[in-house]
Scaffold this active site. Structure first.
Site, PDB file in Angstrom:
ATOM      1  N   SER A  25       8.259  -8.035  -3.637  1.00 43.20           N
ATOM      2  CA  SER A  25       7.212  -7.537  -4.525  1.00 43.20           C
ATOM      3  C   SER A  25       5.938  -7.122  -3.814  1.00 43.20           C
ATOM      4  O   SER A  25       5.863  -7.095  -2.603  1.00 43.20           O
ATOM      5  CB  SER A  25       6.855  -8.569  -5.594  1.00 43.20           C
ATOM      6  OG  SER A  25       6.188  -9.659  -4.991  1.00 43.20           O
ATOM      7  N   THR A  57       8.913  -1.422  -5.976  1.00 46.10           N
ATOM      8  CA  THR A  57       8.997  -2.868  -6.121  1.00 46.10           C
ATOM      9  C   THR A  57       8.337  -3.236  -7.441  1.00 46.10           C
ATOM     10  O   THR A  57       8.149  -2.377  -8.297  1.00 46.10           O
ATOM     11  CB  THR A  57       8.364  -3.597  -4.910  1.00 46.10           C
ATOM     12  OG1 THR A  57       8.683  -4.989  -4.976  1.00 46.10           O
ATOM     13  CG2 THR A  57       6.871  -3.399  -4.818  1.00 46.10           C
ATOM     14  N   TYR A  58       8.003  -4.503  -7.598  1.00 43.74           N
ATOM     15  CA  TYR A  58       7.360  -4.950  -8.837  1.00 43.74           C
ATOM     16  C   TYR A  58       6.093  -5.730  -8.503  1.00 43.74           C
ATOM     17  O   TYR A  58       5.898  -6.185  -7.379  1.00 43.74           O
ATOM     18  CB  TYR A  58       8.322  -5.798  -9.675  1.00 43.74           C
ATOM     19  CG  TYR A  58       8.743  -7.071  -8.987  1.00 43.74           C
ATOM     20  CD1 TYR A  58       8.049  -8.262  -9.201  1.00 43.74           C
ATOM     21  CD2 TYR A  58       9.814  -7.083  -8.103  1.00 43.74           C
ATOM     22  CE1 TYR A  58       8.415  -9.426  -8.554  1.00 43.74           C
ATOM     23  CE2 TYR A  58      10.192  -8.239  -7.451  1.00 43.74           C
ATOM     24  CZ  TYR A  58       9.494  -9.411  -7.680  1.00 43.74           C
ATOM     25  OH  TYR A  58       9.862 -10.562  -7.028  1.00 43.74           O
ATOM     26  N   GLY A  73       8.264  -9.590   1.208  1.00 41.05           N
ATOM     27  CA  GLY A  73       9.694  -9.432   1.421  1.00 41.05           C
ATOM     28  C   GLY A  73      10.005  -8.172   2.203  1.00 41.05           C
ATOM     29  O   GLY A  73       9.261  -7.781   3.106  1.00 41.05           O
ATOM     30  N   ALA A  74      11.102  -7.520   1.846  1.00 37.01           N
ATOM     31  CA  ALA A  74      11.542  -6.321   2.570  1.00 37.01           C
ATOM     32  C   ALA A  74      10.488  -5.222   2.567  1.00 37.01           C
ATOM     33  O   ALA A  74      10.390  -4.440   3.521  1.00 37.01           O
ATOM     34  CB  ALA A  74      12.845  -5.804   1.967  1.00 37.01           C
ATOM     35  N   ALA A  75       9.672  -5.157   1.516  1.00 35.73           N
ATOM     36  CA  ALA A  75       8.616  -4.137   1.439  1.00 35.73           C
ATOM     37  C   ALA A  75       7.624  -4.267   2.586  1.00 35.73           C
ATOM     38  O   ALA A  75       7.008  -3.282   3.000  1.00 35.73           O
ATOM     39  CB  ALA A  75       7.890  -4.229   0.100  1.00 35.73           C
TER      40      ALA A  75
END
Length: 127
Positions: A25, A57-58, A73-75
């Site tokens: 996120s 993402t959110y 995270g991955a972002a």
């Protein structure tokens, strides 16, 4: 027919953190979220002005007034602290609603404080 239109935009946000070990996120100062009518868990698109990356993402709300813009995270792989990003949310509208729709747009300063609220985006606008 429904049209997908920009609903809110955070322009020139500066990334304050990138936390690879978080679940995922983007954390955004909740005072900024309120100004652009974005909600927790809402899907957003993030465009990195420094490297051209575009990700989705959110939202997780951050401390109001903190100026936090943290990719999690991955972002976090798509940004570095100090990168300038644009964060956009979208909504689905009928053609009639879309013709009347006015997105909420804020421009941030280098500390992620709201510098100005734009009533609309004009063509050939530079900030």
């Amino acid at each position: 027919m429904f049209r997908t239109m920009m609903n809110g935009k955070i322009h020139r946000a500066t990334v304050t953190e990138a936390n690879l070990n978080y679940v995922g996120s983007i954390t955004i100062d909740s005072a900024i979220l309120e100004a652009v009518d974005m909600l927790p868990n809402e899907k957003v698109q993030i465009v990195n002005n420094n490297n051209g990356a575009r990700i989705e993402t959110y939202i997780i709300p951050g401390e109001p007034g903190s100026g936090v813009i943290c990719l999690n995270g991955a972002a976090a792989r798509h940004v570095q602290v100090g990168d300038v990003v644009i964060i956009m949310s979208y909504g689905m509208f009928t053609t009639e609603e879309a013709n009347k729709h006015e997105p909420k747009i804020v421009v941030l300063d280098e500390k992620n404080h709201i510098e100005m609220i734009l009533p609309e985006e004009k063509t050939h606008t530079t900030l």
